[in-house]
Design an enzyme around this catalytic site. Structure first.
Site, PDB file in Angstrom:
ATOM      1  N   TYR A 107       7.980 -31.424  -9.677  1.00 39.88           N
ATOM      2  CA  TYR A 107       7.680 -32.042  -8.383  1.00 39.88           C
ATOM      3  C   TYR A 107       7.926 -31.143  -7.176  1.00 39.88           C
ATOM      4  O   TYR A 107       7.685 -31.543  -6.047  1.00 39.88           O
ATOM      5  CB  TYR A 107       8.519 -33.313  -8.223  1.00 39.88           C
ATOM      6  N   ASP A 148       6.527 -28.330  -6.076  1.00 33.76           N
ATOM      7  CA  ASP A 148       5.370 -27.837  -5.314  1.00 33.76           C
ATOM      8  C   ASP A 148       4.881 -28.899  -4.326  1.00 33.76           C
ATOM      9  O   ASP A 148       4.718 -28.638  -3.140  1.00 33.76           O
ATOM     10  CB  ASP A 148       4.221 -27.462  -6.269  1.00 33.76           C
ATOM     11  N   TYR A 190      17.232 -30.422 -15.320  1.00 36.27           N
ATOM     12  CA  TYR A 190      16.373 -30.163 -16.483  1.00 36.27           C
ATOM     13  C   TYR A 190      17.214 -30.439 -17.733  1.00 36.27           C
ATOM     14  O   TYR A 190      18.407 -30.736 -17.646  1.00 36.27           O
ATOM     15  CB  TYR A 190      15.903 -28.702 -16.474  1.00 36.27           C
ATOM     16  N   GLN A 246      10.706 -39.955  -1.678  1.00 33.85           N
ATOM     17  CA  GLN A 246      11.524 -38.853  -1.154  1.00 33.85           C
ATOM     18  C   GLN A 246      12.626 -39.290  -0.191  1.00 33.85           C
ATOM     19  O   GLN A 246      13.759 -38.851  -0.298  1.00 33.85           O
ATOM     20  CB  GLN A 246      10.623 -37.830  -0.463  1.00 33.85           C
ATOM     21  N   ARG A 279      18.252 -29.793  -8.804  1.00 32.51           N
ATOM     22  CA  ARG A 279      17.569 -28.773  -9.594  1.00 32.51           C
ATOM     23  C   ARG A 279      16.447 -28.147  -8.757  1.00 32.51           C
ATOM     24  O   ARG A 279      16.142 -28.623  -7.654  1.00 32.51           O
ATOM     25  CB  ARG A 279      16.999 -29.389 -10.864  1.00 32.51           C
ATOM     26  N   GLU A 281      13.989 -26.406  -6.386  1.00 30.88           N
ATOM     27  CA  GLU A 281      14.038 -25.840  -5.035  1.00 30.88           C
ATOM     28  C   GLU A 281      14.298 -26.912  -3.984  1.00 30.88           C
ATOM     29  O   GLU A 281      15.241 -26.843  -3.208  1.00 30.88           O
ATOM     30  CB  GLU A 281      12.697 -25.152  -4.747  1.00 30.88           C
TER      31      GLU A 281
HETATM   32  O1  TRH Z   1      10.767 -30.959  -9.764  1.00 30.08           O
HETATM   33  P1  TRH Z   1      11.437 -29.652  -9.651  1.00 30.08           P
HETATM   34  O2  TRH Z   1      12.061 -29.179 -10.874  1.00 30.08           O
HETATM   35  O3  TRH Z   1      10.436 -28.580  -9.105  1.00 30.08           O
HETATM   36  C1  TRH Z   1      10.447 -27.244  -9.547  1.00 30.08           C
HETATM   37  C2  TRH Z   1      11.009 -26.347  -8.475  1.00 30.08           C
HETATM   38  O4  TRH Z   1      10.458 -26.539  -7.216  1.00 30.08           O
HETATM   39  C3  TRH Z   1      10.787 -24.919  -8.870  1.00 30.08           C
HETATM   40  O5  TRH Z   1      11.224 -24.043  -7.855  1.00 30.08           O
HETATM   41  C4  TRH Z   1       9.325 -24.715  -9.157  1.00 30.08           C
HETATM   42  O6  TRH Z   1       9.081 -23.431  -9.478  1.00 30.08           O
HETATM   43  C5  TRH Z   1       8.943 -25.633 -10.298  1.00 30.08           C
HETATM   44  O7  TRH Z   1       9.149 -26.959  -9.916  1.00 30.08           O
HETATM   45  C6  TRH Z   1       7.508 -25.457 -10.698  1.00 30.08           C
HETATM   46  O8  TRH Z   1      12.620 -29.743  -8.563  1.00 30.08           O
HETATM   47  P2  TRH Z   1      12.589 -29.903  -6.980  1.00 30.08           P
HETATM   48  O9  TRH Z   1      12.067 -28.670  -6.350  1.00 30.08           O
HETATM   49  O10 TRH Z   1      13.910 -30.327  -6.598  1.00 30.08           O
HETATM   50  O11 TRH Z   1      11.554 -31.052  -6.684  1.00 30.08           O
HETATM   51  C7  TRH Z   1      11.832 -32.385  -6.902  1.00 30.08           C
HETATM   52  C8  TRH Z   1      11.189 -33.236  -5.829  1.00 30.08           C
HETATM   53  O12 TRH Z   1      11.236 -34.590  -6.212  1.00 30.08           O
HETATM   54  C9  TRH Z   1      11.898 -33.147  -4.484  1.00 30.08           C
HETATM   55  O13 TRH Z   1      10.935 -33.174  -3.446  1.00 30.08           O
HETATM   56  C10 TRH Z   1      12.722 -34.410  -4.432  1.00 30.08           C
HETATM   57  C11 TRH Z   1      11.828 -35.354  -5.163  1.00 30.08           C
HETATM   58  N1  TRH Z   1      12.445 -36.535  -5.778  1.00 30.08           N
HETATM   59  C12 TRH Z   1      12.069 -37.784  -5.307  1.00 30.08           C
HETATM   60  O14 TRH Z   1      11.285 -37.883  -4.357  1.00 30.08           O
HETATM   61  N2  TRH Z   1      12.585 -38.894  -5.923  1.00 30.08           N
HETATM   62  C13 TRH Z   1      13.459 -38.815  -6.945  1.00 30.08           C
HETATM   63  O15 TRH Z   1      13.904 -39.862  -7.456  1.00 30.08           O
HETATM   64  C14 TRH Z   1      13.846 -37.517  -7.390  1.00 30.08           C
HETATM   65  C15 TRH Z   1      14.829 -37.390  -8.522  1.00 30.08           C
HETATM   66  C16 TRH Z   1      13.312 -36.413  -6.794  1.00 30.08           C
END
Ligand code: TRH
Length: 404
Positions: A22, A24, A202, A276, A292, A294
């Protein structure tokens, strides 16, 4: 084309290719909303995976090719790219490749759009040297610029919405609002002396030992786990012992209806994936956040609470350098013991070290880590990515005007 050099762009195209997870779309959506809401820019957000998007923002209808959502025009980025007029400001998120026809159109404009590649976040030293570097197109009269987010003044800073820290402070100061929030999630109110953590991660080999440390620890722990990749491991942790009746002392419970697990001093609540803004509130309302990737890592920093980062693993292991770089930068303002405890826990959570002892040391430093987390968020707040990005787009416009 309405973009007058030296002035603010009126239109912006943001391109987002969802690689996996999520992050990106999480970053792209935040930026899109901020440019539209806070700066009055007409933003088109091109996304190739609307289903992931709809998880973060349930108002998005994944079946539609185009729609407006919170002042942002959301467009499906499919195989056939339509002929559209490029925007004043074009942002490709995380080096996703723009449609060739669109790039050709950019080159044809008399007033060329400002073209930025919003890069991945890293606390490593080299970022400052690469931030704002130009990359001329091999064939066309176009220059793309690298825009690096980061944690120091010589980087592009971090995405921070107007009023976010004030909203955080208000929730953290108001017990009734916190209770209402927990009720809305179906999580019980706090009990005295409890530690409340959120755990977004993860798959993680250290998980079972961490859950055991909480289960057997002196302090009651409530752990909120958003639905996701780590969930099977959580279930396995409880179910494994459940199958072994010799260990079943009656306090073990698995309740799939409530999606709650409970044993010893640990209670785990499985949360649905929430939008979010509500996820931010979860981070604000917990004492410690496991995050986790970014974007959640940045949001945990805005929460002003101690946090533990599970970095997105890369095959060549370079992610550990990135982890250490942030740990060093982040820890610098904390007392040495707290800084060390923080780093040890981050390393152990990412596969280097013993998580149970690292957790004990971290928990012992909680007071100092709390103070530090709040000071850190205040320090970072001075470097706002959206403002920097708009300043830079004006800067590029000025350079162009000078060149002509
Ligand atoms: O989902 P991610 O593991 O995304 C990753 C990283 O961005 C990484 O750098 C990238 O290379 C890879 O994807 C492809 O973790 P991240 O970045 O924290 O994104 C999660 C998003 O989800 C963040 O915007 C917060 C949102 N979120 C919600 O909106 N509701 C929720 O309940 C949760 C748990 C997260």
């Amino acid at each position: 084309m309405t973009f007058v050099r030296n002035s603010q762009p009126e239109t912006c195209d943001i391109f987002c290719a969802v690689v996996d997870n999520y992050g990106d779309i999480g970053v792209s959506w935040r930026l899109a909303r901020q440019l539209a809401y806070e700066h009055g820019i007409s933003v088109r957000l091109w996304v190739d995976d609307l289903r992931s998007f709809a998880k973060l923002c349930p108002e998005v209808d994944a079946a539609l090719d185009e729609q407006y959502c919170r002042r942002v025009e959301v467009k499906r980025w499919g195989k056939e790219f339509p002929e559209v007029m490029p925007a004043d400001l074009v942002i490709e998120v995380f080096a996703c490749k723009l449609p060739e026809s669109y790039v050709e159109m950019m080159a044809e404009q008399e007033n060329k759009p400002v073209w930025l590649n919003l890069e991945y976040l890293s606390a490593e030293d080299w970022v400052e040297g690469c931030h704002k570097l130009p990359s001329p197109h091999v064939r066309l009269p176009l220059t793309k610029y690298f825009f690096f987010p980061g944690f120091t003044p010589d980087t592009g800073g971090l995405l921070l919405e107007c009023g976010l820290l004030e909203r955080r402070d208000a929730l953290q100061a108001d017990l009734a609002s916190q209770q209402a929030y927990w009720r809305s999630l179906g999580v019980p109110e706090r009990i005295a002396g409890e530690l409340r953590v959120s755990l977004f991660s993860y798959e993680n080999d250290a998980l079972a030992d961490l859950l055991r440390a909480w289960e057997q620890g002196a302090m009651p722990v409530v752990c909120c786990v958003p639905e996701g990749r780590v969930l099977p491991q959580v279930g396995q942790y409880f179910a494994e012992v459940d199958r072994d009746l010799s260990l079943h002392d009656g306090s073990v419970g698995i309740d799939p209806g409530l999606r709650k697990y409970e044993r010893g001093n640990l209670r785990v609540f499985v949360l649905p994936f929430i939008e979010q803004e509500r996820y931010d509130e979860l981070l604000w309302a917990c004492d410690v956040n496991f995050v986790r990737g970014e974007d959640s890592c940045v949001r945990a920093q805005w929460a002003g609470k101690p946090f533990v980062w599970h970095i997105y693993p890369q095959h060549d292991g370079v992610h550990m350098q990135k982890l250490r770089a942030l740990s060093t930068l982040y820890g610098a303002g904390a007392r040495a013991q707290a800084c060390q405890a923080n780093e040890n826990l981050w390393l152990a959570w990412n596969g280097e070290g013993d998580i149970a002892s690292a957790w004990q040391a971290f928990a012992a430093q909680r007071g100092e880590l709390e103070r530090h987390a709040l000071a850190w968020s205040a320090r970072l707040a001075g470097n706002n990515l959206a403002l920097n990005l708009l300043d830079f787009s004006r800067e590029v416009g000025r350079i162009r005007a000078f060149e002509i």
